[in-house]
Scaffold this motif. Structure first.
Motif, PDB file in Angstrom:
ATOM      1  N   ASP A  34      49.670   0.417  -7.969  1.00  0.00           N
ATOM      2  CA  ASP A  34      48.757   1.414  -8.548  1.00  0.00           C
ATOM      3  C   ASP A  34      47.420   0.777  -8.921  1.00  0.00           C
ATOM      4  OD1 ASP A  34      50.769   3.258  -8.234  1.00  0.00           O
ATOM      5  OD2 ASP A  34      51.497   3.085 -10.308  1.00  0.00           O
ATOM      6  N   LEU A  35      47.462  -0.462  -9.457  1.00  0.00           N
ATOM      7  CA  LEU A  35      46.221  -1.148  -9.813  1.00  0.00           C
ATOM      8  C   LEU A  35      45.360  -1.417  -8.585  1.00  0.00           C
ATOM      9  CD1 LEU A  35      47.479  -3.738 -12.476  1.00  0.00           C
ATOM     10  CD2 LEU A  35      46.083  -1.697 -12.874  1.00  0.00           C
ATOM     11  N   VAL A  36      46.012  -1.834  -7.494  1.00  0.00           N
ATOM     12  CA  VAL A  36      45.265  -2.109  -6.262  1.00  0.00           C
ATOM     13  C   VAL A  36      44.607  -0.835  -5.745  1.00  0.00           C
ATOM     14  CG1 VAL A  36      45.493  -2.816  -3.853  1.00  0.00           C
ATOM     15  CG2 VAL A  36      46.671  -4.101  -5.633  1.00  0.00           C
ATOM     16  N   MET A  37      45.347   0.258  -5.722  1.00  0.00           N
ATOM     17  CA  MET A  37      44.799   1.520  -5.222  1.00  0.00           C
ATOM     18  C   MET A  37      43.645   2.004  -6.109  1.00  0.00           C
ATOM     19  SD  MET A  37      48.318   3.486  -4.142  1.00  0.00           S
ATOM     20  CE  MET A  37      47.423   4.940  -3.633  1.00  0.00           C
ATOM     21  N   GLN A  38      43.797   1.829  -7.410  1.00  0.00           N
ATOM     22  CA  GLN A  38      42.744   2.252  -8.334  1.00  0.00           C
ATOM     23  C   GLN A  38      41.492   1.403  -8.161  1.00  0.00           C
ATOM     24  OE1 GLN A  38      43.959   2.159 -12.417  1.00  0.00           O
ATOM     25  NE2 GLN A  38      42.014   2.968 -13.201  1.00  0.00           N
ATOM     26  N   ALA A  39      41.686   0.075  -7.971  1.00  0.00           N
ATOM     27  CA  ALA A  39      40.530  -0.804  -7.810  1.00  0.00           C
ATOM     28  C   ALA A  39      39.798  -0.512  -6.508  1.00  0.00           C
ATOM     29  CB  ALA A  39      40.993  -2.262  -7.841  1.00  0.00           C
ATOM     30  N   VAL A  40      40.533  -0.262  -5.444  1.00  0.00           N
ATOM     31  CA  VAL A  40      39.900   0.040  -4.153  1.00  0.00           C
ATOM     32  C   VAL A  40      39.172   1.373  -4.216  1.00  0.00           C
ATOM     33  CG1 VAL A  40      40.362   0.529  -1.719  1.00  0.00           C
ATOM     34  CG2 VAL A  40      41.524  -1.370  -2.847  1.00  0.00           C
ATOM     35  N   ALA A  41      39.777   2.343  -4.913  1.00  0.00           N
ATOM     36  CA  ALA A  41      39.122   3.655  -5.022  1.00  0.00           C
ATOM     37  C   ALA A  41      37.850   3.570  -5.852  1.00  0.00           C
ATOM     38  CB  ALA A  41      40.095   4.661  -5.630  1.00  0.00           C
ATOM     39  N   THR A  42      37.868   2.723  -6.894  1.00  0.00           N
ATOM     40  CA  THR A  42      36.689   2.609  -7.759  1.00  0.00           C
ATOM     41  C   THR A  42      35.584   1.812  -7.078  1.00  0.00           C
ATOM     42  OG1 THR A  42      38.117   2.703  -9.707  1.00  0.00           O
ATOM     43  CG2 THR A  42      35.877   1.857 -10.021  1.00  0.00           C
ATOM     44  N   ASN A  43      35.929   0.661  -6.523  1.00  0.00           N
ATOM     45  CA  ASN A  43      34.929  -0.204  -5.886  1.00  0.00           C
ATOM     46  C   ASN A  43      35.563  -0.834  -4.649  1.00  0.00           C
ATOM     47  OD1 ASN A  43      32.810  -1.837  -5.200  1.00  0.00           O
ATOM     48  ND2 ASN A  43      32.926  -3.154  -7.024  1.00  0.00           N
ATOM     49  N   PRO A  44      35.388  -0.228  -3.472  1.00  0.00           N
ATOM     50  CA  PRO A  44      36.060  -0.735  -2.267  1.00  0.00           C
ATOM     51  C   PRO A  44      35.713  -2.177  -1.937  1.00  0.00           C
ATOM     52  CG  PRO A  44      35.137   1.451  -1.900  1.00  0.00           C
ATOM     53  CD  PRO A  44      34.602   0.977  -3.214  1.00  0.00           C
ATOM     54  N   PHE A  45      34.546  -2.638  -2.314  1.00  0.00           N
ATOM     55  CA  PHE A  45      34.112  -3.990  -1.975  1.00  0.00           C
ATOM     56  C   PHE A  45      34.090  -4.906  -3.191  1.00  0.00           C
ATOM     57  CE2 PHE A  45      32.054  -0.962   0.892  1.00  0.00           C
ATOM     58  CZ  PHE A  45      32.549  -1.395   2.115  1.00  0.00           C
ATOM     59  N   GLY A  46      34.901  -4.604  -4.195  1.00  0.00           N
ATOM     60  CA  GLY A  46      34.925  -5.422  -5.392  1.00  0.00           C
ATOM     61  C   GLY A  46      35.513  -6.798  -5.132  1.00  0.00           C
ATOM     62  N   ALA A  47      35.021  -7.782  -5.886  1.00  0.00           N
ATOM     63  CA  ALA A  47      35.470  -9.163  -5.688  1.00  0.00           C
ATOM     64  C   ALA A  47      36.909  -9.363  -6.140  1.00  0.00           C
ATOM     65  CB  ALA A  47      34.541 -10.114  -6.447  1.00  0.00           C
ATOM     66  N   GLU A  48      37.399  -8.536  -7.064  1.00  0.00           N
ATOM     67  CA  GLU A  48      38.749  -8.700  -7.591  1.00  0.00           C
ATOM     68  C   GLU A  48      39.810  -8.016  -6.730  1.00  0.00           C
ATOM     69  OE1 GLU A  48      39.765 -10.468 -10.147  1.00  0.00           O
ATOM     70  OE2 GLU A  48      37.724 -11.200 -10.527  1.00  0.00           O
ATOM     71  N   ASN A  49      39.378  -7.252  -5.733  1.00  0.00           N
ATOM     72  CA  ASN A  49      40.351  -6.500  -4.930  1.00  0.00           C
ATOM     73  C   ASN A  49      41.306  -7.429  -4.173  1.00  0.00           C
ATOM     74  OD1 ASN A  49      39.068  -4.264  -5.878  1.00  0.00           O
ATOM     75  ND2 ASN A  49      38.061  -3.718  -3.944  1.00  0.00           N
ATOM     76  N   ASP A  50      40.751  -8.478  -3.573  1.00  0.00           N
ATOM     77  CA  ASP A  50      41.603  -9.417  -2.819  1.00  0.00           C
ATOM     78  C   ASP A  50      42.603 -10.107  -3.742  1.00  0.00           C
ATOM     79  OD1 ASP A  50      40.292  -8.759  -0.507  1.00  0.00           O
ATOM     80  OD2 ASP A  50      38.896 -10.460  -0.592  1.00  0.00           O
ATOM     81  N   HIS A  51      42.145 -10.475  -4.938  1.00  0.00           N
ATOM     82  CA  HIS A  51      43.042 -11.136  -5.888  1.00  0.00           C
ATOM     83  C   HIS A  51      44.186 -10.208  -6.299  1.00  0.00           C
ATOM     84  CE1 HIS A  51      44.390 -13.659  -9.160  1.00  0.00           C
ATOM     85  NE2 HIS A  51      44.248 -12.627 -10.007  1.00  0.00           N
ATOM     86  N   LEU A  52      43.861  -8.944  -6.584  1.00  0.00           N
ATOM     87  CA  LEU A  52      44.894  -7.984  -6.965  1.00  0.00           C
ATOM     88  C   LEU A  52      45.873  -7.736  -5.816  1.00  0.00           C
ATOM     89  CD1 LEU A  52      42.744  -5.357  -8.938  1.00  0.00           C
ATOM     90  CD2 LEU A  52      44.393  -6.991  -9.890  1.00  0.00           C
ATOM     91  N   PHE A  53      45.329  -7.669  -4.604  1.00  0.00           N
ATOM     92  CA  PHE A  53      46.185  -7.402  -3.446  1.00  0.00           C
ATOM     93  C   PHE A  53      47.154  -8.570  -3.195  1.00  0.00           C
ATOM     94  CE2 PHE A  53      46.966  -7.466   1.169  1.00  0.00           C
ATOM     95  CZ  PHE A  53      47.559  -6.222   1.311  1.00  0.00           C
ATOM     96  N   ASN A  54      46.652  -9.804  -3.288  1.00  0.00           N
ATOM     97  CA  ASN A  54      47.513 -10.975  -3.088  1.00  0.00           C
ATOM     98  C   ASN A  54      48.582 -11.071  -4.176  1.00  0.00           C
ATOM     99  OD1 ASN A  54      46.130 -11.801  -0.778  1.00  0.00           O
ATOM    100  ND2 ASN A  54      44.647 -13.003  -1.956  1.00  0.00           N
ATOM    101  N   ARG A  55      48.203 -10.718  -5.406  1.00  0.00           N
ATOM    102  CA  ARG A  55      49.174 -10.750  -6.496  1.00  0.00           C
ATOM    103  C   ARG A  55      50.266  -9.700  -6.274  1.00  0.00           C
ATOM    104  NH1 ARG A  55      49.247 -12.877 -11.545  1.00  0.00           N
ATOM    105  NH2 ARG A  55      50.447 -11.781 -13.144  1.00  0.00           N
ATOM    106  N   TRP A  56      49.859  -8.524  -5.783  1.00  0.00           N
ATOM    107  CA  TRP A  56      50.844  -7.474  -5.501  1.00  0.00           C
ATOM    108  C   TRP A  56      51.810  -7.906  -4.393  1.00  0.00           C
ATOM    109  CZ3 TRP A  56      50.947  -4.705  -0.764  1.00  0.00           C
ATOM    110  CH2 TRP A  56      51.935  -3.716  -0.712  1.00  0.00           C
ATOM    111  N   LYS A  57      51.300  -8.577  -3.349  1.00  0.00           N
ATOM    112  CA  LYS A  57      52.173  -9.050  -2.268  1.00  0.00           C
ATOM    113  C   LYS A  57      53.160 -10.093  -2.772  1.00  0.00           C
ATOM    114  CE  LYS A  57      49.209 -10.371   0.836  1.00  0.00           C
ATOM    115  NZ  LYS A  57      48.717 -10.906   2.129  1.00  0.00           N
TER     116      LYS A  57
END
Length: 223
Positions: A34-57
């Motif tokens: 849910d955090l990853v989806m929310q971050a991508v929806a808010t800022n698709p090119f945010g610097a923290e998106n990759d970090h959140l995605f790797n943590r989710w994996k």
């Protein structure tokens, strides 16, 4: 040694602990998704998106591993429970003792029958007879080989026939055994009275039989 009730309880407790961990990890995986989806929806090119995605994996991989452990623990528990039940049923109905020859455990001496004492000379005699038979077979084989070799040595070469004989007869009038002389195939064909196309095969037959030696191309001498 059997599987006790205490052991089964320990396996069951381990399974329950793994199940609790699986449920917690499944919830954590969903929360991070849910955090990853929310971050991508808010800022698709945010610097923290990759970090959140790797943590989710990473959490999802751990959750899957724990789920596999739970399935394996269930298999272990069912196998142990079945073994414990089988052992308990055997304890209630012990298997009768099989009738047969008495055990040799505890006996200090072993009686030897007279046949056991005589068996050793018989075995030695059999071995000696086998060696004699092998030696005779070897002698027969050697005699056969010697006879074949002797026959091979005494065989006389077959006389030449056809074109090879005609070519050799013609070359004996032209060549000697000391030096090579150039002779063309057309000259040989003309002198031997055979077709030019048959000269090559006739010359090869003579060289193979050791009656003719070939030097440089077109040079021959008698062997």
């Amino acid at each position: 040694m059997t599987i006790s009730a205490k052991t089964l309880s320990a396996i069951q407790a381990a399974g329950q602990a793994i199940d609790t961990a699986r449920a917690e990890l499944a919830a954590a995986t969903q929360d991070h998704a849910d955090l990853v989806m929310q971050a991508v929806a808010t800022n698709p090119f945010g610097a923290e998106n990759d970090h959140l995605f790797n943590r989710w994996k990473a959490i999802a991989r751990i959750s899957q591993s724990v789920q596999d452990m739970e399935a394996q623990c269930k298999v272990v528990f069912h196998a142990a429970a079945e073994l414990a039940m089988h052992t308990a049923s055997e304890g209630d109905n012990p298997a009768p003792m099989r009738k047969g020859k008495p055990s040799l455990i505890g006996q200090s001496t072993i009686d030897l029958a007279p046949s056991d004492v005589v068996a050793k000379p018989q075995r030695a005699a059999k071995k000696a007879s086998r060696k004699t038979a092998v030696a005779k077979a070897g002698n027969k084989a050697g005699n056969k080989v010697g006879n074949k070799v002797g026959k091979a040595k005494t065989r006389t070469p077959r006389p030449l026939k056809g074109n090879a004989a005609l070519v050799l007869e013609h070359l004996r009038g032209l060549l000697d055994t000391k030096s090579f002389t150039r002779v063309t195939q057309s000259d040989i064909a003309s002198g031997a009275g055979i077709p030019n196309g048959s000269i090559g095969a006739a010359l090869k037959q003579l060289t193979d039989k050791g009656l003719l030696s070939e030097g440089d191309r077109g040079h021959y001498k008698l062997a």
